[in-house]
Design an enzyme around this catalytic site. Structure first.
Site, PDB file in Angstrom:
ATOM      1  N   PRO A 191       0.783  -1.241   0.000  1.00 23.44           N
ATOM      2  CA  PRO A 191       0.000   0.000   0.000  1.00 23.44           C
ATOM      3  C   PRO A 191       0.814   1.290   0.000  1.00 23.44           C
ATOM      4  O   PRO A 191       0.241   2.369  -0.102  1.00 23.44           O
ATOM      5  CB  PRO A 191      -0.847  -0.121   1.278  1.00 23.44           C
ATOM      6  CG  PRO A 191      -0.175  -1.139   2.119  1.00 23.44           C
ATOM      7  CD  PRO A 191       0.581  -2.046   1.214  1.00 23.44           C
ATOM      8  N   LYS A 203      -1.662   2.681  -4.638  1.00 25.62           N
ATOM      9  CA  LYS A 203      -2.005   2.396  -6.030  1.00 25.62           C
ATOM     10  C   LYS A 203      -3.077   1.329  -6.243  1.00 25.62           C
ATOM     11  O   LYS A 203      -3.666   1.251  -7.328  1.00 25.62           O
ATOM     12  CB  LYS A 203      -0.732   1.940  -6.796  1.00 25.62           C
ATOM     13  CG  LYS A 203       0.285   3.039  -6.986  1.00 25.62           C
ATOM     14  CD  LYS A 203      -0.246   4.131  -7.890  1.00 25.62           C
ATOM     15  CE  LYS A 203       0.685   5.308  -8.018  1.00 25.62           C
ATOM     16  NZ  LYS A 203      -0.028   6.582  -8.157  1.00 25.62           N
ATOM     17  N   TYR A 239       3.531   9.243  -8.419  1.00 20.74           N
ATOM     18  CA  TYR A 239       2.605   9.175  -7.290  1.00 20.74           C
ATOM     19  C   TYR A 239       1.237   9.723  -7.707  1.00 20.74           C
ATOM     20  O   TYR A 239       0.190   9.216  -7.288  1.00 20.74           O
ATOM     21  CB  TYR A 239       3.200   9.955  -6.114  1.00 20.74           C
ATOM     22  CG  TYR A 239       2.429   9.834  -4.811  1.00 20.74           C
ATOM     23  CD1 TYR A 239       2.482   8.661  -4.057  1.00 20.74           C
ATOM     24  CD2 TYR A 239       1.666  10.890  -4.339  1.00 20.74           C
ATOM     25  CE1 TYR A 239       1.783   8.558  -2.857  1.00 20.74           C
ATOM     26  CE2 TYR A 239       0.969  10.800  -3.143  1.00 20.74           C
ATOM     27  CZ  TYR A 239       1.031   9.627  -2.410  1.00 20.74           C
ATOM     28  OH  TYR A 239       0.333   9.533  -1.225  1.00 20.74           O
TER      29      TYR A 239
HETATM   30  P1  RFL Z   1     -11.382  -6.500  -3.521  1.00 23.15           P
HETATM   31  O1  RFL Z   1     -11.681  -5.194  -2.884  1.00 23.15           O
HETATM   32  O2  RFL Z   1     -10.570  -7.482  -2.768  1.00 23.15           O
HETATM   33  O3  RFL Z   1     -12.772  -7.136  -3.927  1.00 23.15           O
HETATM   34  C1  RFL Z   1     -12.879  -8.475  -4.396  1.00 23.15           C
HETATM   35  C2  RFL Z   1     -14.250  -8.994  -4.014  1.00 23.15           C
HETATM   36  O4  RFL Z   1     -14.395 -10.315  -4.518  1.00 23.15           O
HETATM   37  C3  RFL Z   1     -15.009 -11.123  -3.513  1.00 23.15           C
HETATM   38  N1  RFL Z   1     -14.640 -12.524  -3.769  1.00 23.15           N
HETATM   39  C4  RFL Z   1     -15.471 -13.411  -4.351  1.00 23.15           C
HETATM   40  N2  RFL Z   1     -16.737 -13.312  -4.792  1.00 23.15           N
HETATM   41  C5  RFL Z   1     -17.298 -14.421  -5.329  1.00 23.15           C
HETATM   42  N3  RFL Z   1     -16.653 -15.625  -5.428  1.00 23.15           N
HETATM   43  C6  RFL Z   1     -15.385 -15.776  -5.013  1.00 23.15           C
HETATM   44  N4  RFL Z   1     -14.742 -16.945  -5.119  1.00 23.15           N
HETATM   45  C7  RFL Z   1     -14.736 -14.631  -4.435  1.00 23.15           C
HETATM   46  N5  RFL Z   1     -13.504 -14.417  -3.909  1.00 23.15           N
HETATM   47  C8  RFL Z   1     -13.473 -13.141  -3.514  1.00 23.15           C
HETATM   48  C9  RFL Z   1     -14.469 -10.577  -2.206  1.00 23.15           C
HETATM   49  O5  RFL Z   1     -15.323 -10.889  -1.100  1.00 23.15           O
HETATM   50  C10 RFL Z   1     -14.421  -9.084  -2.507  1.00 23.15           C
HETATM   51  O6  RFL Z   1     -15.608  -8.413  -2.120  1.00 23.15           O
HETATM   52  O7  RFL Z   1     -10.649  -6.288  -4.939  1.00 23.15           O
HETATM   53  P2  RFL Z   1     -10.819  -5.148  -6.051  1.00 23.15           P
HETATM   54  O8  RFL Z   1     -12.254  -4.861  -6.336  1.00 23.15           O
HETATM   55  O9  RFL Z   1      -9.907  -5.533  -7.138  1.00 23.15           O
HETATM   56  O10 RFL Z   1     -10.277  -3.811  -5.334  1.00 23.15           O
HETATM   57  C11 RFL Z   1      -8.909  -3.719  -4.981  1.00 23.15           C
HETATM   58  C12 RFL Z   1      -8.725  -2.843  -3.737  1.00 23.15           C
HETATM   59  O11 RFL Z   1      -9.611  -3.310  -2.736  1.00 23.15           O
HETATM   60  C13 RFL Z   1      -7.274  -2.854  -3.222  1.00 23.15           C
HETATM   61  O12 RFL Z   1      -6.372  -2.819  -4.296  1.00 23.15           O
HETATM   62  C14 RFL Z   1      -6.960  -1.642  -2.307  1.00 23.15           C
HETATM   63  O13 RFL Z   1      -7.719  -1.704  -1.130  1.00 23.15           O
HETATM   64  C15 RFL Z   1      -5.467  -1.589  -1.954  1.00 23.15           C
HETATM   65  N6  RFL Z   1      -5.134  -0.521  -0.994  1.00 23.15           N
HETATM   66  C16 RFL Z   1      -4.975   0.795  -1.417  1.00 23.15           C
HETATM   67  N7  RFL Z   1      -5.169   1.127  -2.704  1.00 23.15           N
HETATM   68  C17 RFL Z   1      -5.093   2.444  -3.095  1.00 23.15           C
HETATM   69  O14 RFL Z   1      -5.268   2.719  -4.302  1.00 23.15           O
HETATM   70  N8  RFL Z   1      -4.820   3.470  -2.223  1.00 23.15           N
HETATM   71  C18 RFL Z   1      -4.615   3.216  -0.910  1.00 23.15           C
HETATM   72  O15 RFL Z   1      -4.453   4.178  -0.155  1.00 23.15           O
HETATM   73  C19 RFL Z   1      -4.651   1.844  -0.463  1.00 23.15           C
HETATM   74  N9  RFL Z   1      -4.454   1.533   0.824  1.00 23.15           N
HETATM   75  C20 RFL Z   1      -4.940  -0.824   0.352  1.00 23.15           C
HETATM   76  C21 RFL Z   1      -4.602   0.246   1.247  1.00 23.15           C
HETATM   77  C22 RFL Z   1      -5.090  -2.108   0.838  1.00 23.15           C
HETATM   78  C23 RFL Z   1      -4.892  -2.363   2.183  1.00 23.15           C
HETATM   79  N10 RFL Z   1      -5.095  -3.702   2.615  1.00 23.15           N
HETATM   80  C24 RFL Z   1      -5.783  -4.068   3.748  1.00 23.15           C
HETATM   81  C25 RFL Z   1      -4.797  -4.776   1.704  1.00 23.15           C
HETATM   82  C26 RFL Z   1      -4.383   0.019   2.579  1.00 23.15           C
HETATM   83  C27 RFL Z   1      -4.502  -1.294   3.051  1.00 23.15           C
HETATM   84  C28 RFL Z   1      -4.218  -1.487   4.515  1.00 23.15           C
HETATM   85  C1  PHB Z   2      -4.921   5.263   3.660  1.00 23.82           C
HETATM   86  O1  PHB Z   2      -5.462   4.213   4.050  1.00 23.82           O
HETATM   87  O2  PHB Z   2      -5.418   6.380   3.910  1.00 23.82           O
HETATM   88  C2  PHB Z   2      -3.665   5.193   2.872  1.00 23.82           C
HETATM   89  C3  PHB Z   2      -3.095   3.963   2.650  1.00 23.82           C
HETATM   90  C4  PHB Z   2      -1.919   3.880   1.901  1.00 23.82           C
HETATM   91  C5  PHB Z   2      -1.332   5.044   1.404  1.00 23.82           C
HETATM   92  C6  PHB Z   2      -1.923   6.277   1.619  1.00 23.82           C
HETATM   93  C7  PHB Z   2      -3.092   6.355   2.366  1.00 23.82           C
HETATM   94  O3  PHB Z   2      -0.177   4.967   0.694  1.00 23.82           O
END
Ligand code: RFL
Ligand code: PHB
Length: 389
Positions: free
Chosen positions: A292, A296, A384
């Site tokens: 993260p 992105k 970025y």
């Molecule tokens: P998701 O959000 O994981 O959604 C996938 C969905 O598919 C379901 N699923 C199924 N459904 C049916 N059958 C199956 N067999 C299935 N298997 C899974 C799941 O239940 C789920 O609802 O993927 P998607 O849509 O591609 O979205 C991706 C984003 O969620 C992810 O890339 C971001 O959250 C990453 N991320 C960040 N991205 C940013 O652009 N900016 C950020 O600031 C940022 N911060 C983060 C993040 C991810 C984090 N974690 C926890 C991984 C910060 C964190 C801490």
């Molecule tokens: C956020 O969760 O707000 C977040 C996560 C990753 C970043 C920036 C912001 O790089």
């Protein structure tokens, strides 16, 4: 049941794709494994590139984001014993950033799909795509103890890293690239006023990040060993550690309070290619994961959904497959660029157990170089801010 596109996964990628297809007059059905309440309880990303903001605006999805999102001209970086700099995306790339929670965006996407009468089947178990290399693919799933079948023209695998879609692609076709980092992020959400900037910190005690969701909701992260559990981290310990990782003026300005959510996430870089197998297309985290640090992941989910919607619209509405045929290569160019930026920032800003004194000094020298060079700042800011679609 029959539809034009079955979308597996109701996260940001699947919901946005479904809505973009609807705007082109193309029918889809979303199959989501979890309940809607569960999907909406996940606290994840917070930063949208301006290209993502514009896609959401054009699709009529930005009402609440434009009211409640917080526009920033960039994010700050600090490091122990050093100075600080602003990754000024406005100055160097002409694009601001929108701080808006993935949770809120997902709520907006669900609301838009509901208002348009979209079909989202939640708690769909054992989802399985079939015959995806033919012109008549179909998808089965279990719901309420019964097996259902949906026939379709295309399947979109938007089911995240642990989904089923990618597993349908044979090993002889799929190439995967993976790097697992020996550390994790502990995130904490609190109903306190945030620090005024997003600030990434490389400290001798490990990485930290100050972020925000709205004027009374803050999001903070500290780097922790993967062996730690939430039980190891009382709120008091979290706040003490967070403040210890910032210069004193920033530490003093951080307002602490009770946590309303805490979670630990591992850090991983992963790319699967190609993002197409016959009439199955992968989009979002099902095809790639970034740590993260570069913010992105959500932005790649948005750009994949946008590219794929253009390809499918051109297939159904203009009779051309050129964009669909180019989908995997087009999406992967952005994916690799974001994967590289996220990897570089992760290595630069974290402390790893096997990091020795020369690694430490080299990273500090690199931070000093970026702070002192408008060329380096411009290069970082342009990446970025997000490369153009
Ligand atoms: P998701 O959000 O994981 O959604 C996938 C969905 O598919 C379901 N699923 C199924 N459904 C049916 N059958 C199956 N067999 C299935 N298997 C899974 C799941 O239940 C789920 O609802 O993927 P998607 O849509 O591609 O979205 C991706 C984003 O969620 C992810 O890339 C971001 O959250 C990453 N991320 C960040 N991205 C940013 O652009 N900016 C950020 O600031 C940022 N911060 C983060 C993040 C991810 C984090 N974690 C926890 C991984 C910060 C964190 C801490
Ligand atoms: C956020 O969760 O707000 C977040 C996560 C990753 C970043 C920036 C912001 O790089």
């Amino acid at each position: 049941m029959r539809t034009q596109v079955v979308i597996i996964g109701g996260g940001p990628a699947g919901l946005l794709l479904s809505h973009l297809l609807y705007l082109e007059g193309i029918e889809s059905v979303i199959l989501e494994r979890r309940t809607r309440q569960y999907v909406l309880s996940r606290i994840r990303a917070g930063v949208l590139e301006w290209g993502s903001v514009e896609i959401l605006r054009q699709a009529g999805l930005s009402g609440r984001m434009d009211r409640e999102g917080i526009v920033h001209q960039g994010s700050m970086v600090t490091w122990t014993g050093g100075d600080r700099f602003l990754i000024d995306t406005q100055k160097y790339a002409g694009r601001e950033l929108m701080v808006y929670g993935q949770t809120q965006l997902t709520e907006d996407l669900y609301a838009a799909r509901d208002a348009a009468g979209g079909t989202i089947i939640d708690e769909a178990a054992d989802v399985m795509p079939h015959d995806v290399t033919t012109d008549t693919p179909w998808v089965t799933f279990e719901k309420n103890g019964e097996t259902h079948r949906i026939d379709c023209d295309f399947v979109a695998g938007c089911d995240g890293y642990h989904g089923v879609s990618r597993t349908v692609i044979p090993d002889s076709v799929l190439r995967t690239y993976e790097k697992v980092y020996p550390t994790g992020w502990l995130g904490l959400l609190s109903e306190t006023p945030p620090y005024e900037y997003l600030v990434y910190s490389r400290s001798e005690r490990g990485f930290a990040l100050c972020s925000m969701r709205n004027p009374m909701l803050s999001r903070y992260y500290v780097q922790v060993p993967l062996t730690d559990t939430l039980d190891d981290w009382s709120d008091d310990r979290f706040w003490t550690e967070l403040k210890a990782r910032y210069p004193s003026d920033i530490a003093d300005a951080i307002v602490t309070g009770p946590s309303i959510e805490k979670s630990i996430a591992p850090l991983r870089s992963f790319v699967a290619e190609p993002m197409r197998y016959g009439n199955l297309f992968l989009a979002g985290d099902s095809a790639h994961i970034v740590p993260p640090t570069g913010a992105k992941g959500l932005n790649l989910a948005v750009s994949d959904a946008w590219y794929l919607s253009r390809g499918l619209a051109s297939h159904f509405n203009a009779g051309s497959d050129d964009l669909l045929d180019a989908y995997s290569d087009t999406a992967l160019r952005r994916v690799w660029a974001s994967t590289r930026l996220s990897w570089w920032l992760t290595v630069l800003l974290h402390r790893f157990d096997d990091e020795d004194e020369i690694d430490r000094r080299l990273k500090i020298s690199e931070l000093e170089y970026i702070a002192s060079s408008t060329n380096a700042l411009a290069s970082l800011a342009e990446q970025y801010a997000g490369l153009p679609l």
